[in-house]
Write a protein that holds these residues in place. Sequence first.
Motif, mmCIF file in Angstrom:
data_model
loop_
_atom_site.group_PDB
_atom_site.id
_atom_site.type_symbol
_atom_site.label_atom_id
_atom_site.label_comp_id
_atom_site.label_asym_id
_atom_site.label_seq_id
_atom_site.Cartn_x
_atom_site.Cartn_y
_atom_site.Cartn_z
ATOM 1 N N VAL A 1 64.156 50.269 -41.157
ATOM 2 C CA VAL A 1 65.363 50.456 -40.355
ATOM 3 C C VAL A 1 65.458 51.924 -39.948
ATOM 4 N N THR A 2 66.088 52.161 -38.803
ATOM 5 C CA THR A 2 66.352 53.531 -38.384
ATOM 6 C C THR A 2 67.367 54.150 -39.318
ATOM 7 N N LEU A 3 67.122 55.391 -39.697
ATOM 8 C CA LEU A 3 68.005 56.069 -40.636
ATOM 9 C C LEU A 3 68.761 57.175 -39.917
ATOM 10 N N GLY A 4 69.953 56.850 -39.415
ATOM 11 C CA GLY A 4 70.784 57.856 -38.774
ATOM 12 C C GLY A 4 70.202 58.321 -37.454
ATOM 13 N N PHE B 1 61.642 53.618 -49.768
ATOM 14 C CA PHE B 1 61.266 54.936 -49.253
ATOM 15 C C PHE B 1 62.034 55.308 -47.994
ATOM 16 N N THR B 2 61.951 56.589 -47.674
ATOM 17 C CA THR B 2 62.282 57.071 -46.336
ATOM 18 C C THR B 2 61.058 57.821 -45.826
ATOM 19 N N ALA B 3 60.953 57.960 -44.513
ATOM 20 C CA ALA B 3 59.834 58.690 -43.916
ATOM 21 C C ALA B 3 60.310 59.349 -42.641
ATOM 22 N N GLN B 4 59.595 60.380 -42.236
ATOM 23 C CA GLN B 4 59.990 61.108 -41.037
ATOM 24 C C GLN B 4 58.778 61.353 -40.142
ATOM 25 N N VAL B 5 59.050 61.375 -38.834
ATOM 26 C CA VAL B 5 58.024 61.642 -37.839
ATOM 27 C C VAL B 5 58.567 62.692 -36.883
ATOM 28 N N VAL B 6 57.818 63.760 -36.694
ATOM 29 C CA VAL B 6 58.241 64.819 -35.780
ATOM 30 C C VAL B 6 57.771 64.458 -34.376
ATOM 31 N N SER B 7 58.705 64.500 -33.426
ATOM 32 C CA SER B 7 58.394 64.233 -32.024
ATOM 33 C C SER B 7 59.037 65.322 -31.177
ATOM 34 N N GLY B 8 58.224 66.221 -30.654
ATOM 35 C CA GLY B 8 58.766 67.335 -29.896
ATOM 36 C C GLY B 8 59.598 68.229 -30.784
ATOM 37 N N ASP B 9 60.839 68.442 -30.395
ATOM 38 C CA ASP B 9 61.750 69.285 -31.165
ATOM 39 C C ASP B 9 62.618 68.485 -32.118
ATOM 40 N N SER B 10 62.396 67.197 -32.232
ATOM 41 C CA SER B 10 63.249 66.347 -33.065
ATOM 42 C C SER B 10 62.440 65.672 -34.158
ATOM 43 N N THR B 11 63.159 65.237 -35.173
ATOM 44 C CA THR B 11 62.550 64.484 -36.269
ATOM 45 C C THR B 11 63.221 63.123 -36.356
ATOM 46 N N PHE B 12 62.417 62.083 -36.283
ATOM 47 C CA PHE B 12 62.907 60.710 -36.395
ATOM 48 C C PHE B 12 62.746 60.281 -37.847
ATOM 49 N N VAL B 13 63.826 59.761 -38.439
ATOM 50 C CA VAL B 13 63.812 59.382 -39.851
ATOM 51 C C VAL B 13 64.077 57.884 -39.967
ATOM 52 N N PHE B 14 63.275 57.204 -40.777
ATOM 53 C CA PHE B 14 63.498 55.779 -41.001
ATOM 54 C C PHE B 14 63.369 55.472 -42.485
ATOM 55 N N ALA B 15 63.949 54.348 -42.875
ATOM 56 C CA ALA B 15 63.917 53.910 -44.269
ATOM 57 C C ALA B 15 63.275 52.536 -44.333
ATOM 58 N N GLY B 16 62.729 52.203 -45.501
ATOM 59 C CA GLY B 16 62.076 50.912 -45.590
ATOM 60 C C GLY B 16 61.839 50.454 -47.006
ATOM 61 N N ALA B 17 61.367 49.225 -47.116
ATOM 62 C CA ALA B 17 61.028 48.622 -48.398
ATOM 63 C C ALA B 17 59.760 47.805 -48.231
ATOM 64 N N VAL C 1 73.116 47.212 -39.329
ATOM 65 C CA VAL C 1 71.842 47.834 -39.004
ATOM 66 C C VAL C 1 70.797 46.753 -38.759
ATOM 67 N N THR C 2 70.223 46.740 -37.571
ATOM 68 C CA THR C 2 69.164 45.796 -37.244
ATOM 69 C C THR C 2 67.823 46.422 -37.576
ATOM 70 N N PRO C 3 66.984 45.741 -38.359
ATOM 71 C CA PRO C 3 65.680 46.320 -38.696
ATOM 72 C C PRO C 3 64.834 46.584 -37.449
ATOM 73 N N ILE C 4 64.072 47.660 -37.488
ATOM 74 C CA ILE C 4 63.103 47.915 -36.421
ATOM 75 C C ILE C 4 62.032 46.837 -36.455
ATOM 76 N N ARG D 1 67.820 48.049 -46.012
ATOM 77 C CA ARG D 1 69.191 48.537 -45.831
ATOM 78 C C ARG D 1 69.673 49.269 -47.080
ATOM 79 N N ILE D 2 69.267 48.801 -48.254
ATOM 80 C CA ILE D 2 69.627 49.502 -49.488
ATOM 81 C C ILE D 2 68.965 50.875 -49.522
ATOM 82 N N ALA D 3 67.737 50.978 -49.007
ATOM 83 C CA ALA D 3 67.095 52.286 -48.896
ATOM 84 C C ALA D 3 67.920 53.215 -48.019
ATOM 85 N N ALA D 4 68.460 52.682 -46.919
ATOM 86 C CA ALA D 4 69.299 53.500 -46.038
ATOM 87 C C ALA D 4 70.585 53.928 -46.742
#
Length: 435
Positions: free
Chosen positions: A65-68, A287-303, A93-96, A231-234
């Motif tokens: 799921v997208t985290l924030g 877990f949570t994980a992050q991906v840097v894209s340009g000047d932003s960081t995309f954060v997602f959570a998962g199980a 929250v709708t899962p990705i 969702r519990i990870a989020a």
Amino acid sequence: MSRFRPGRFVGILTGTVVILGVGVYGPATLLGPLPAATMTVVTPDAVVSTLSPPVLPAAGASAVVTLGLARPASDAASTSVEADATTPAVEAVTPIAVGGTSEALPMASIAKVITALVVLDAKPITDGVGPTITLTAADYQSYLDYSNQFSRSLPVFTGETWTEQEMLQAMLLGSSNNHADSLARWAFGSVDAYAEAATDWLAANGLSGTRVVDATGLDADSVGTGTDLARIAALAATDPVVSDIIAHPASALAGRGIDNRTEFMSDEGVTGLSNSYTDAAGLCLLFTAQVVSGDSTFVFAGAIVGEPDQDTLDADMAALLASAQAGVAELPLLASGAAYASFDTEWGETASAVVGVPKTQVGWQAVATGAADVTVDAFATGRKGETIGRVQVETGDGSTVSSPLELDRTIRDPGAGWRLLNPGPVIGALIASRS
């Protein structure tokens, strides 16, 4: 003495009426306002995503799921995310993406994350450490029992004192089973009473696919779906106490003999919230994980639950992260030139209201937006590129974005000929402008 001549009188009267009529009709039609253009709200074509979808295991159960909101990369020191007014309720929250089975599976020590959230809901920490807990003979016996079973446990003694924060650190970072039971007894009186409270908490948060019967997750009847566990990870990642414990494990290690068992692929931008194994559940990762894209960081959570061995889990997480690196990008919310209204005039001119300033958001796959709220001031003529209103849409994370709407072509005055030959619309517009 002149005589009254009816014919001449009628001629003069007719001429006067004509002169007066022309004097009023001409200025009214030539100089008066035009009828406003008629607006029709339209829906632009949906953005088609050609980016890489999340790659999840076919076996077991998993979801992300997208985290924030995406954040500037310079502010993303860790993957812990603070909840704010724009964060939607977890049940919304709708899962990705979802992988594997939709059935609830045993979740191992992910159950301890639920224990932490339920205990904090009943006994919130407001001063950073929480109240002092004096351990009882039952807590010491619990430690002995788990030690004899070769289950994860940390030593405690009767009469020893721990803060609530330290108890949570031992349970979350050290995956201590005896600390999970001790927290449940302290907060609710017994593990059974905790299980009842946890059932209510899960229902209140819309997590209908998850069931807990113990505080540790050792019982195979403590189960959850991939979607619920993501969702519990989020929830855990946005809880200030839990996220702080995960982000600062060193503060829990000194003097308490706690080994951090949650860490997983930290060099690849992953933050483990729970990393555990039981015979019934297999390997389970929250877990949570992050991906840097340009000047932003995309954060997602998962199980990911039900993995057969460590090599498989490592490979599946590597595939998920690779798909994230390929799939996360700047995606349009309000695309440049997208039309949200069309206009027609009485004299045949047409135009559209299009997005003047595009708005984007870092995301994974096409960003689904809510219905557009279009606001346009009434007008009859306008130049190409002229701002005539605004459009606002709600994004998938609950926030809103807006942009000015511009005319995509000029709507011109129809000219004197049309005005003189179409008195009805012109006079109607004049009357309307004075009412």
